[in-house]
Scaffold this motif. Structure first.
Motif, PDB file in Angstrom:
ATOM      1  N   LEU A 186      48.308  26.286  60.478  1.00 18.54           N
ATOM      2  CA  LEU A 186      47.358  26.755  59.482  1.00 18.54           C
ATOM      3  C   LEU A 186      46.502  27.863  60.073  1.00 18.54           C
ATOM      4  O   LEU A 186      46.082  27.781  61.240  1.00 18.54           O
ATOM      5  N   GLU A 187      46.256  28.888  59.267  1.00 19.81           N
ATOM      6  CA  GLU A 187      45.340  29.954  59.659  1.00 19.81           C
ATOM      7  C   GLU A 187      44.448  30.252  58.467  1.00 19.81           C
ATOM      8  O   GLU A 187      44.902  30.809  57.466  1.00 19.81           O
ATOM      9  N   ASN A 188      43.189  29.835  58.560  1.00 18.64           N
ATOM     10  CA  ASN A 188      42.268  29.995  57.429  1.00 18.64           C
ATOM     11  C   ASN A 188      42.880  29.469  56.133  1.00 18.64           C
ATOM     12  O   ASN A 188      42.756  30.072  55.072  1.00 18.64           O
ATOM     13  N   GLY A 189      43.569  28.329  56.247  1.00 19.71           N
ATOM     14  CA  GLY A 189      44.155  27.686  55.081  1.00 19.71           C
ATOM     15  C   GLY A 189      45.521  28.206  54.670  1.00 19.71           C
ATOM     16  O   GLY A 189      46.142  27.662  53.763  1.00 19.71           O
ATOM     17  N   MET A 190      46.010  29.265  55.330  1.00 18.17           N
ATOM     18  CA  MET A 190      47.341  29.808  55.031  1.00 18.17           C
ATOM     19  C   MET A 190      48.367  29.186  55.970  1.00 18.17           C
ATOM     20  O   MET A 190      48.070  28.931  57.142  1.00 18.17           O
ATOM     21  N   ARG A 212      43.766  39.433  58.643  1.00 14.41           N
ATOM     22  CA  ARG A 212      44.525  38.841  57.532  1.00 14.41           C
ATOM     23  C   ARG A 212      43.594  38.150  56.534  1.00 14.41           C
ATOM     24  O   ARG A 212      43.799  38.237  55.316  1.00 14.41           O
ATOM     25  N   LYS A 213      42.571  37.489  57.044  1.00 18.86           N
ATOM     26  CA  LYS A 213      41.613  36.819  56.155  1.00 18.86           C
ATOM     27  C   LYS A 213      40.885  37.838  55.280  1.00 18.86           C
ATOM     28  O   LYS A 213      40.703  37.637  54.065  1.00 18.86           O
ATOM     29  N   ALA A 214      40.466  38.948  55.890  1.00 23.77           N
ATOM     30  CA  ALA A 214      39.774  39.988  55.126  1.00 23.77           C
ATOM     31  C   ALA A 214      40.690  40.571  54.055  1.00 23.77           C
ATOM     32  O   ALA A 214      40.265  40.790  52.907  1.00 23.77           O
ATOM     33  N   LEU A 215      41.956  40.819  54.394  1.00 25.31           N
ATOM     34  CA  LEU A 215      42.913  41.335  53.418  1.00 25.31           C
ATOM     35  C   LEU A 215      43.051  40.366  52.249  1.00 25.31           C
ATOM     36  O   LEU A 215      43.016  40.774  51.084  1.00 25.31           O
ATOM     37  N   ARG A 216      43.200  39.100  52.555  1.00 29.29           N
ATOM     38  CA  ARG A 216      43.353  38.094  51.490  1.00 29.29           C
ATOM     39  C   ARG A 216      42.102  37.986  50.626  1.00 29.29           C
ATOM     40  O   ARG A 216      42.185  37.984  49.393  1.00 29.29           O
ATOM     41  N   SER A 220      42.991  42.228  48.116  1.00 26.03           N
ATOM     42  CA  SER A 220      44.323  42.005  47.563  1.00 26.03           C
ATOM     43  C   SER A 220      44.384  41.741  46.068  1.00 26.03           C
ATOM     44  O   SER A 220      45.375  42.081  45.416  1.00 26.03           O
ATOM     45  N   GLU A 221      43.370  41.141  45.515  1.00 27.18           N
ATOM     46  CA  GLU A 221      43.463  40.673  44.129  1.00 27.18           C
ATOM     47  C   GLU A 221      43.792  41.815  43.166  1.00 27.18           C
ATOM     48  O   GLU A 221      43.088  42.823  43.103  1.00 27.18           O
ATOM     49  N   GLY A 222      44.908  41.664  42.441  1.00 26.21           N
ATOM     50  CA  GLY A 222      45.309  42.659  41.459  1.00 26.21           C
ATOM     51  C   GLY A 222      45.868  43.935  42.046  1.00 26.21           C
ATOM     52  O   GLY A 222      46.087  44.909  41.320  1.00 26.21           O
ATOM     53  N   LYS A 223      46.146  43.955  43.357  1.00 26.87           N
ATOM     54  CA  LYS A 223      46.572  45.185  44.033  1.00 26.87           C
ATOM     55  C   LYS A 223      48.058  45.151  44.404  1.00 26.87           C
ATOM     56  O   LYS A 223      48.668  44.090  44.532  1.00 26.87           O
ATOM     57  N   VAL A 237      52.047  37.826  53.280  1.00 26.26           N
ATOM     58  CA  VAL A 237      51.690  36.476  52.835  1.00 26.26           C
ATOM     59  C   VAL A 237      50.207  36.415  52.484  1.00 26.26           C
ATOM     60  O   VAL A 237      49.814  35.892  51.432  1.00 26.26           O
ATOM     61  N   ALA A 238      49.363  36.957  53.367  1.00 28.42           N
ATOM     62  CA  ALA A 238      47.918  36.949  53.119  1.00 28.42           C
ATOM     63  C   ALA A 238      47.590  37.692  51.829  1.00 28.42           C
ATOM     64  O   ALA A 238      46.757  37.237  51.027  1.00 28.42           O
ATOM     65  N   ALA A 239      48.251  38.838  51.602  1.00 30.88           N
ATOM     66  CA  ALA A 239      48.012  39.619  50.388  1.00 30.88           C
ATOM     67  C   ALA A 239      48.445  38.853  49.146  1.00 30.88           C
ATOM     68  O   ALA A 239      47.730  38.808  48.135  1.00 30.88           O
ATOM     69  N   ALA A 240      49.638  38.240  49.208  1.00 29.02           N
ATOM     70  CA  ALA A 240      50.139  37.483  48.057  1.00 29.02           C
ATOM     71  C   ALA A 240      49.217  36.319  47.726  1.00 29.02           C
ATOM     72  O   ALA A 240      48.912  36.059  46.555  1.00 29.02           O
ATOM     73  N   LEU A 241      48.744  35.626  48.754  1.00 25.50           N
ATOM     74  CA  LEU A 241      47.833  34.501  48.533  1.00 25.50           C
ATOM     75  C   LEU A 241      46.464  34.964  48.045  1.00 25.50           C
ATOM     76  O   LEU A 241      45.721  34.186  47.441  1.00 25.50           O
TER      77      LEU A 241
END
Length: 398
Positions: A186-190, A212-216, A220-223, A237-241
């Motif tokens: 697990l990494e910040n819940g991912m 990765r956490k900052a990207l997520r 990322s939302e709607g992008k 993965v971070a972006a998709a989540l």
């Protein structure tokens, strides 16, 4: 029996070593007449024989060894390694207690007092990386110390040094339970899949955790997100989540396809809804430009150096070109995540690459935030050059 050799430091290096600089450079010492074996202990002295520090001899790309102690009477034995590893583990108490992150660095080389050695934690398993034959010669004491300090589910290792011009062939398993891979961490819940028995790579670069956490969480939302030099697709993965409407992962290595599919799968993401390209990143930039593809976020986490049949790439000279290619396919108000782990230049120099690229393309930009190594990647106090990671989030202005 381990060699103990008295080595005279050149006067220009005495101040650095005395002030805490941990690396022993070849030009810092008076080369002795005797041959020095890897793993030999070095008694560093001034021209009058006055004690400066104790180190070990271990050649790697950074130098010929590392300082271990500045106490003349301190023995370099199992007790010494227990002390160093215990202090490092205590510093990471918050990580060991975390419920949403189960992979992090436990011991970061020179930052924790033993250059050439890193220890990473992966959901109960420990992975020890050895960066020179010299530090590897201490392995019995170091493994004994590690097992005394922590409860290890299992231990794996990576030999990251060359012998006769090649990496040493080895079985990565050391002791304890043999892992069943992929191991899910697990990494910040991912979720991320890691393989501790797969040559030099594990499937995840732990130093990019905060990025990765900052990207997520923020970008990322709607992008639409393009992840270049994508390796196993961790940023994708971070972006998709984070709610990205689409991700594109591009890497030249053929293994990137199954590895990226695996990372999506362990997060319950339909990989067929994402785009995964096995091709040269620069070829992909040309392809995207020809097909009028545009992205809201582009991740540029390139290797320091790469060679293909067509070209040789080095961040030190080619990063501005990489940025300029990205600018051709990014939407207005888009974000470029520029990243490098090249330790041959600092953040100021890296920002000069950004300035150069935008100026030559006649584009404006704004730096949104910056990242360097996360807190578990301890670096030596007062020596920022060991903080090799440089990440800049750049907003492309209209």
């Amino acid at each position: 029996m381990r060699q103990l050799i008295e080595i005279q430091l050149k006067s220009k290096s005495i101040k650095d070593i005395t002030n805490g600089y941990p690396l022993i450079l070849k030009d810092a010492i008076e080369i002795p007449a005797v041959a020095i074996e890897e793993g030999s202990l070095l008694h560093l002295v001034d021209k009058n024989g006055g004690y400066i520090a104790t180190g070990y001899y271990g050649t790697q790309n950074k130098g010929i060894g590392w300082v271990l102690s500045r106490k003349e009477k301190e023995k370099i034995d199992k007790k010494f390694f227990v002390k160093k590893i215990s202090a490092a583990v205590e510093k990471r108490a918050n990580f060991f207690a975390s419920e949403d992150t189960t992979a992090f660095r436990v011991f970061n080389g020179e930052g924790d007092g033993i250059g050439g050695l890193t220890i990473d934690f992966f959901n109960g398993f420990y992975m020890v990386s050895w960066y020179s034959e010299g530090i590897y010669s201490f392995r019995e004491d170091i493994y004994s110390a590690l097992n005394e300090v922590v409860n290890t589910r299992g231990v794996y290792e990576k030999l990251r040094f060359y012998t006769n011009g090649q990496y040493v062939n080895q079985d990565d398993y050391v002791s304890g339970e043999k892992g069943e891979f992929p191991l899910i961490i697990l990494e910040n819940g991912m979720n991320y899949a890691v393989h501790l028995n797969d040559d030099a790579m594990t499937g995840i670069f732990l130093d990019q955790r905060n990025v990765r956490k900052a990207l997520r969480d923020k970008y990322s939302e709607g992008k639409t997100v393009l992840n270049t030099f994508s390796y196993t697709g961790a940023f994708s993965v971070a972006a998709a989540l984070g709610g990205a409407v689409g991700t594109t992962s591009v890497d030249l290595a053929k293994r990137s396809l199954p590895k990226t599919i695996e990372q999506f799968a362990v997060n319950g993401i339909d990989y067929e809804s994402q785009d995964i390209k096995v091709m040269n990143v620069f070829d992909y930039f040309s392809y995207a430009a020809r097909h009028h593809l545009k992205f809201d976020v582009i991740v540029l986490d390139s290797p320091s150096f790469a060679r293909t049949k067509k070209m040789t790439f080095s961040t030190a000279k080619d990063y501005p070109k990489l940025l300029k290619d990205a600018l051709k396919i990014i939407n207005d108000d888009g974000v470029i995540i520029a990243s490098t782990n090249n330790d041959s230049f600092n953040m100021k120099k890296f920002k000069s690459f950004i300035e150069k690229a935008f100026k030559e393309e006649n584009r404006r930009y704004k730096i949104l935030e910056e990242y360097q190594l996360p807190e578990d990647f301890t670096v030596p106090h007062n020596f920022p050059e060991f903080n090799y990671l440089k990440v800049v989030f750049i907003k492309v202005m209209n």
